[in-house]
Structures are given as C-alpha cells and as structure tokens.
Design an enzyme around this catalytic site. Structure first.
Site, mmCIF file in Angstrom:
data_model
loop_
_atom_site.group_PDB
_atom_site.id
_atom_site.type_symbol
_atom_site.label_atom_id
_atom_site.label_comp_id
_atom_site.label_asym_id
_atom_site.label_seq_id
_atom_site.Cartn_x
_atom_site.Cartn_y
_atom_site.Cartn_z
ATOM 1 N N HIS A 105 -8.371 5.044 1.255
ATOM 2 C CA HIS A 105 -8.104 4.810 -0.167
ATOM 3 C C HIS A 105 -9.011 3.722 -0.754
ATOM 4 O O HIS A 105 -9.178 3.650 -1.966
ATOM 5 C CB HIS A 105 -6.623 4.508 -0.424
ATOM 6 C CG HIS A 105 -6.165 3.130 -0.098
ATOM 7 N ND1 HIS A 105 -5.561 2.817 1.103
ATOM 8 C CD2 HIS A 105 -6.224 1.978 -0.805
ATOM 9 C CE1 HIS A 105 -5.251 1.534 1.107
ATOM 10 N NE2 HIS A 105 -5.646 0.997 -0.048
ATOM 11 N N ASP A 134 -5.390 7.531 6.397
ATOM 12 C CA ASP A 134 -5.940 6.492 5.540
ATOM 13 C C ASP A 134 -6.970 5.612 6.255
ATOM 14 O O ASP A 134 -6.951 4.394 6.143
ATOM 15 C CB ASP A 134 -4.814 5.624 4.957
ATOM 16 C CG ASP A 134 -5.279 4.776 3.774
ATOM 17 O OD1 ASP A 134 -6.305 5.113 3.152
ATOM 18 O OD2 ASP A 134 -4.616 3.763 3.485
ATOM 19 N N SER A 190 -6.592 -4.318 1.709
ATOM 20 C CA SER A 190 -6.628 -2.992 2.334
ATOM 21 C C SER A 190 -7.903 -2.787 3.128
ATOM 22 O O SER A 190 -8.998 -3.060 2.653
ATOM 23 C CB SER A 190 -6.542 -1.895 1.274
ATOM 24 O OG SER A 190 -5.284 -1.888 0.680
#
Length: 172
Positions: free
Chosen positions: A38, A63, A141
């Site tokens: 992402h 992911d 992230s």
C-alpha cells in the site's frame, strides 16, 4: 530516465515533492528494499532514500512489496547489520520500530518507537499480523519491527487512529 520509469519533476518553492511517504528497509547487500504494497500502490515515482528507480515485486494480498535499487551510482552495501527472525514471537516480547512517520510534520529524521507484541493475531484475528503497542503513524508503514536483540520480526503496516498504541505488523 529509464524506459517505464516516470520522471519526477522538481517541486516549486512552497510545494511539497511528495503526496505520501512510507518506510522500508534493506533486505540484501545488492539493494533489495522491503516495504508495504500500500506504500507504493499507485505511485508514479518512488524515491528510495538516496536513489530512485528499480524493479518492483508485490504481494498485494499480504501487503508486501520488494523494490530493487537500479542506479549506476549505487554501490552494494558491505553488510546488513541485522538478521530476520522467522519464528513466531510470544505475547509480551519487547519490540521497536524504525520509520519516517508524518515526515511533513515530524521532520525527515528516522524515528524510533517501542512497545510489546500485544497479540499474536492482528486486526479481527488476522493470523498474518501481530498487534503491537508501539505507536504507528502514517509514514511508518513498511518499516521494520525489531525485537530487543535487533532481529527483524515484522513489517509495520497499520495503526488504529481512534485507539492509542494499537498497531499492526506483518509477521516475518
């Protein structure tokens, strides 16, 4: 510019160069970088710290994305100063994250947060992730989750905005 790699234009004064940011970490001496899918999904261009460009391999379901630095000026790293631990960690294991959260507000230096593994399962019982108490913000992230011995045990990938110190990391 290599064919298939978009050109990123220089920002004008007062204009931000990036629409979003994320974190990542080096997996191999020859420039393989791990991050979240992402983080790079839909990107027109990707800057990797000192270099740009590279091939991308992604696993959207889990992911995870792997980037390869491809730049004539890139010199292989002499060593990678950490190991990757693939065993499942116990609840209560001390962990810390490294990343670049909210760099437009908090600055561009690397940030460290620490906590514990709160649960061996993540959001809604997801067995692929840990729930962690280390604070995670936008920009964390894709960064590494380390145990206190300096081994990578996960990849940070999400937080819960309405909860304090509830984050998630994909298990290695």
């Amino acid at each position: 510019m290599k064919e298939g790699h978009p050109q990123i234009s220089k920002p004008q004064q007062g204009e931000s160069r990036y629409l979003a940011s994320g974190s990542g970490f080096i997996l191999s001496k020859d420039g393989i970088v791990a991050t979240n899918f992402h983080v790079i999904d839909g990107a027109n261009g990707i800057d990797v710290c000192i270099n740009r460009n590279g091939a991308v391999k992604s696993d959207k379901t889990n992911d995870i994305s792997l980037l390869k630095i491809e730049d004539d000026s890139f010199v292989n790293f002499s060593s990678i100063p950490y190991a990757i631990k693939t065993s499942i960690q116990d609840v209560g294991t001390g962990v810390f994250t490294l990343g670049y959260p909210m760099s437009n507000i908090l600055g561009e230096e690397i940030k460290v947060t620490d906590g514990i593994i709160s649960s061996k399962t993540g959001y809604k019982g997801d067995i692929v992730t840990y729930q962690i108490s280390a604070p995670i913000q936008h920009g964390n992230s894709g960064g590494p989750l380390f145990d206190k011995q300096g081994n990578i045990v996960g990849i940070t990938n999400a937080g819960v905005e309405d909860a304090q110190n509830v984050g998630y990391a994909i298990k290695t």
